[in-house]
Scaffold this motif. Structure first.
Motif, PDB file in Angstrom:
ATOM      1  N   GLY A  96       0.787  -1.234   0.000  1.00  0.00           N
ATOM      2  CA  GLY A  96       0.000   0.000   0.000  1.00  0.00           C
ATOM      3  C   GLY A  96       0.812   1.274   0.000  1.00  0.00           C
ATOM      4  O   GLY A  96       2.041   1.278  -0.172  1.00  0.00           O
ATOM      5  N   VAL A  97       0.106   2.359   0.246  1.00  0.00           N
ATOM      6  CA  VAL A  97       0.654   3.714   0.190  1.00  0.00           C
ATOM      7  C   VAL A  97       1.784   3.934   1.196  1.00  0.00           C
ATOM      8  O   VAL A  97       2.733   4.667   0.916  1.00  0.00           O
ATOM      9  N   LYS A  98       1.704   3.313   2.372  1.00  0.00           N
ATOM     10  CA  LYS A  98       2.711   3.523   3.412  1.00  0.00           C
ATOM     11  C   LYS A  98       4.129   3.263   2.899  1.00  0.00           C
ATOM     12  O   LYS A  98       5.057   4.019   3.190  1.00  0.00           O
ATOM     13  N   ALA A  99       4.310   2.221   2.116  1.00  0.00           N
ATOM     14  CA  ALA A  99       5.641   1.908   1.571  1.00  0.00           C
ATOM     15  C   ALA A  99       6.116   3.019   0.633  1.00  0.00           C
ATOM     16  O   ALA A  99       7.304   3.370   0.631  1.00  0.00           O
ATOM     17  N   VAL A 100       5.210   3.583  -0.135  1.00  0.00           N
ATOM     18  CA  VAL A 100       5.553   4.687  -1.043  1.00  0.00           C
ATOM     19  C   VAL A 100       5.965   5.910  -0.223  1.00  0.00           C
ATOM     20  O   VAL A 100       6.966   6.574  -0.537  1.00  0.00           O
ATOM     21  N   GLN A 101       5.221   6.191   0.844  1.00  0.00           N
ATOM     22  CA  GLN A 101       5.546   7.326   1.707  1.00  0.00           C
ATOM     23  C   GLN A 101       6.923   7.146   2.357  1.00  0.00           C
ATOM     24  O   GLN A 101       7.697   8.101   2.462  1.00  0.00           O
ATOM     25  N   GLU A 102       7.223   5.918   2.780  1.00  0.00           N
ATOM     26  CA  GLU A 102       8.528   5.644   3.390  1.00  0.00           C
ATOM     27  C   GLU A 102       9.663   5.854   2.385  1.00  0.00           C
ATOM     28  O   GLU A 102      10.699   6.429   2.718  1.00  0.00           O
ATOM     29  N   ALA A 103       9.456   5.400   1.164  1.00  0.00           N
ATOM     30  CA  ALA A 103      10.482   5.587   0.125  1.00  0.00           C
ATOM     31  C   ALA A 103      10.662   7.068  -0.192  1.00  0.00           C
ATOM     32  O   ALA A 103      11.789   7.535  -0.393  1.00  0.00           O
ATOM     33  N   TYR A 104       9.574   7.798  -0.210  1.00  0.00           N
ATOM     34  CA  TYR A 104       9.622   9.239  -0.475  1.00  0.00           C
ATOM     35  C   TYR A 104      10.414   9.968   0.611  1.00  0.00           C
ATOM     36  O   TYR A 104      11.322  10.752   0.324  1.00  0.00           O
ATOM     37  N   ALA A 105      10.078   9.684   1.872  1.00  0.00           N
ATOM     38  CA  ALA A 105      10.774  10.332   2.984  1.00  0.00           C
ATOM     39  C   ALA A 105      12.237   9.898   3.046  1.00  0.00           C
ATOM     40  O   ALA A 105      13.136  10.718   3.260  1.00  0.00           O
ATOM     41  N   GLY A 106      12.483   8.612   2.846  1.00  0.00           N
ATOM     42  CA  GLY A 106      13.840   8.093   2.908  1.00  0.00           C
ATOM     43  C   GLY A 106      14.729   8.600   1.790  1.00  0.00           C
ATOM     44  O   GLY A 106      15.926   8.833   1.990  1.00  0.00           O
ATOM     45  N   ARG A 107      14.138   8.771   0.615  1.00  0.00           N
ATOM     46  CA  ARG A 107      14.912   9.315  -0.510  1.00  0.00           C
ATOM     47  C   ARG A 107      15.481  10.678  -0.142  1.00  0.00           C
ATOM     48  O   ARG A 107      16.665  10.956  -0.358  1.00  0.00           O
ATOM     49  N   ASP A 108      14.656  11.518   0.434  1.00  0.00           N
ATOM     50  CA  ASP A 108      15.121  12.848   0.822  1.00  0.00           C
ATOM     51  C   ASP A 108      16.081  12.786   2.000  1.00  0.00           C
ATOM     52  O   ASP A 108      17.071  13.516   2.032  1.00  0.00           O
ATOM     53  N   TYR A 109      15.799  11.923   2.976  1.00  0.00           N
ATOM     54  CA  TYR A 109      16.676  11.816   4.138  1.00  0.00           C
ATOM     55  C   TYR A 109      18.092  11.423   3.728  1.00  0.00           C
ATOM     56  O   TYR A 109      19.062  11.981   4.215  1.00  0.00           O
ATOM     57  N   TYR A 110      18.188  10.449   2.822  1.00  0.00           N
ATOM     58  CA  TYR A 110      19.509   9.967   2.380  1.00  0.00           C
ATOM     59  C   TYR A 110      20.065  10.782   1.204  1.00  0.00           C
ATOM     60  O   TYR A 110      21.119  10.458   0.676  1.00  0.00           O
ATOM     61  N   ASP A 111      19.332  11.830   0.794  1.00  0.00           N
ATOM     62  CA  ASP A 111      19.768  12.715  -0.286  1.00  0.00           C
ATOM     63  C   ASP A 111      20.064  11.922  -1.562  1.00  0.00           C
ATOM     64  O   ASP A 111      21.137  12.063  -2.166  1.00  0.00           O
ATOM     65  N   ARG A 112      19.119  11.085  -1.958  1.00  0.00           N
ATOM     66  CA  ARG A 112      19.243  10.265  -3.165  1.00  0.00           C
ATOM     67  C   ARG A 112      18.392  10.849  -4.285  1.00  0.00           C
ATOM     68  O   ARG A 112      17.406  11.544  -4.046  1.00  0.00           O
ATOM     69  N   MET A 113      18.757  10.549  -5.509  1.00  0.00           N
ATOM     70  CA  MET A 113      18.037  11.072  -6.666  1.00  0.00           C
ATOM     71  C   MET A 113      16.702  10.371  -6.891  1.00  0.00           C
ATOM     72  O   MET A 113      15.734  10.987  -7.329  1.00  0.00           O
ATOM     73  N   VAL A 114      16.673   9.070  -6.626  1.00  0.00           N
ATOM     74  CA  VAL A 114      15.494   8.253  -6.936  1.00  0.00           C
ATOM     75  C   VAL A 114      15.101   7.428  -5.714  1.00  0.00           C
ATOM     76  O   VAL A 114      15.961   6.853  -5.046  1.00  0.00           O
ATOM     77  N   GLY A 115      13.806   7.367  -5.464  1.00  0.00           N
ATOM     78  CA  GLY A 115      13.265   6.485  -4.436  1.00  0.00           C
ATOM     79  C   GLY A 115      12.508   5.361  -5.128  1.00  0.00           C
ATOM     80  O   GLY A 115      11.891   5.570  -6.178  1.00  0.00           O
ATOM     81  N   ALA A 116      12.554   4.162  -4.543  1.00  0.00           N
ATOM     82  CA  ALA A 116      11.873   3.016  -5.142  1.00  0.00           C
ATOM     83  C   ALA A 116      11.378   2.077  -4.048  1.00  0.00           C
ATOM     84  O   ALA A 116      11.943   2.022  -2.956  1.00  0.00           O
ATOM     85  N   VAL A 117      10.324   1.345  -4.377  1.00  0.00           N
ATOM     86  CA  VAL A 117       9.836   0.273  -3.523  1.00  0.00           C
ATOM     87  C   VAL A 117       9.959  -1.011  -4.329  1.00  0.00           C
ATOM     88  O   VAL A 117       9.461  -1.099  -5.453  1.00  0.00           O
ATOM     89  N   LEU A 118      10.632  -1.995  -3.750  1.00  0.00           N
ATOM     90  CA  LEU A 118      10.858  -3.292  -4.402  1.00  0.00           C
ATOM     91  C   LEU A 118      10.138  -4.360  -3.584  1.00  0.00           C
ATOM     92  O   LEU A 118      10.362  -4.469  -2.375  1.00  0.00           O
ATOM     93  N   THR A 119       9.261  -5.134  -4.238  1.00  0.00           N
ATOM     94  CA  THR A 119       8.453  -6.106  -3.513  1.00  0.00           C
ATOM     95  C   THR A 119       8.327  -7.423  -4.264  1.00  0.00           C
ATOM     96  O   THR A 119       8.507  -7.467  -5.482  1.00  0.00           O
ATOM     97  N   ASN A 120       7.970  -8.450  -3.524  1.00  0.00           N
ATOM     98  CA  ASN A 120       7.679  -9.761  -4.113  1.00  0.00           C
ATOM     99  C   ASN A 120       6.210  -9.854  -4.522  1.00  0.00           C
ATOM    100  O   ASN A 120       5.771 -10.884  -5.003  1.00  0.00           O
ATOM    101  N   GLN A 121       5.452  -8.802  -4.323  1.00  0.00           N
ATOM    102  CA  GLN A 121       4.024  -8.791  -4.641  1.00  0.00           C
ATOM    103  C   GLN A 121       3.713  -7.675  -5.640  1.00  0.00           C
ATOM    104  O   GLN A 121       4.555  -7.326  -6.443  1.00  0.00           O
ATOM    105  N   TYR A 122       2.520  -7.120  -5.543  1.00  0.00           N
ATOM    106  CA  TYR A 122       2.088  -6.038  -6.423  1.00  0.00           C
ATOM    107  C   TYR A 122       1.571  -4.892  -5.557  1.00  0.00           C
ATOM    108  O   TYR A 122       1.515  -5.000  -4.339  1.00  0.00           O
ATOM    109  N   PHE A 123       1.194  -3.785  -6.181  1.00  0.00           N
ATOM    110  CA  PHE A 123       0.822  -2.578  -5.457  1.00  0.00           C
ATOM    111  C   PHE A 123      -0.668  -2.279  -5.582  1.00  0.00           C
ATOM    112  O   PHE A 123      -1.299  -2.587  -6.594  1.00  0.00           O
TER     113      PHE A 123
END
Length: 150
Positions: A96-123
């Motif tokens: 769900g959305v929570k994983a996207v929010q975590e990737a969004y916040a983490g991307r900025d925290y770690y000062d990365r260009m791209v945020g991604a969510v990688l899963t064994n399932q679907y969204f």
């Protein structure tokens, strides 16, 4: 004489066909076994599995973050000069959305260009919509399987 040649050719063709079918069945069995193993890993093992796949897929400087206090990011990596912050989710259902929010916040925290969510399932549909809005990459089971084949 022609009948004997035809019979030998038919036997050879049958053997080749049976061998090809056997190879196909073995490949499918191995792929299914890999997927079962993937779906039963714990989250920690899944993160390291994903890190190994990313490294095999050409990502460099691949690092698994510490398990707590990681600000939602499990893997930091780089490919072709682009830096990534990746959230891994080994789930039994839709992500769900929570994983996207975590990737969004983490991307900025770690000062990365791209945020991604990688899963064994679907969204979920809301997760896809949020990712589109927040510019987060969603790498689902199909993407993971494609990386496994490389």
């Amino acid at each position: 004489m022609n009948t004997q040649i035809f019979t030998v050719m038919a036997i050879i063709a049958g053997i080749v066909l049976a061998a090809a079918a056997g190879v196909l069945v073995c490949r499918q069995f191995r792929a299914a076994a890999r997927q079962r193993a993937l779906d039963t890993m714990d989250g920690f093992d899944f993160e390291y599995y994903c890190a190994d796949l990313l490294a095999a897929d050409g990502f460099v400087d691949v690092k698994v973050t510490r398990s707590s206090g990681d600000y939602g990011i499990d893997i930091l990596a780089e490919k072709d000069g682009v830096t990534y912050a990746i959230q891994c989710k080994r789930y039994t259902g839709l992500v769900g959305v929570k994983a996207v929010q975590e990737a969004y916040a983490g991307r900025d925290y770690y000062d990365r260009m791209v945020g991604a969510v990688l899963t064994n399932q679907y969204f979920t549909k809301p997760a896809v919509q949020a990712a589109r809005k927040l510019k987060i990459l969603l790498w689902d089971r199909d993407y993971l399987q494609a990386m496994e084949k490389n």
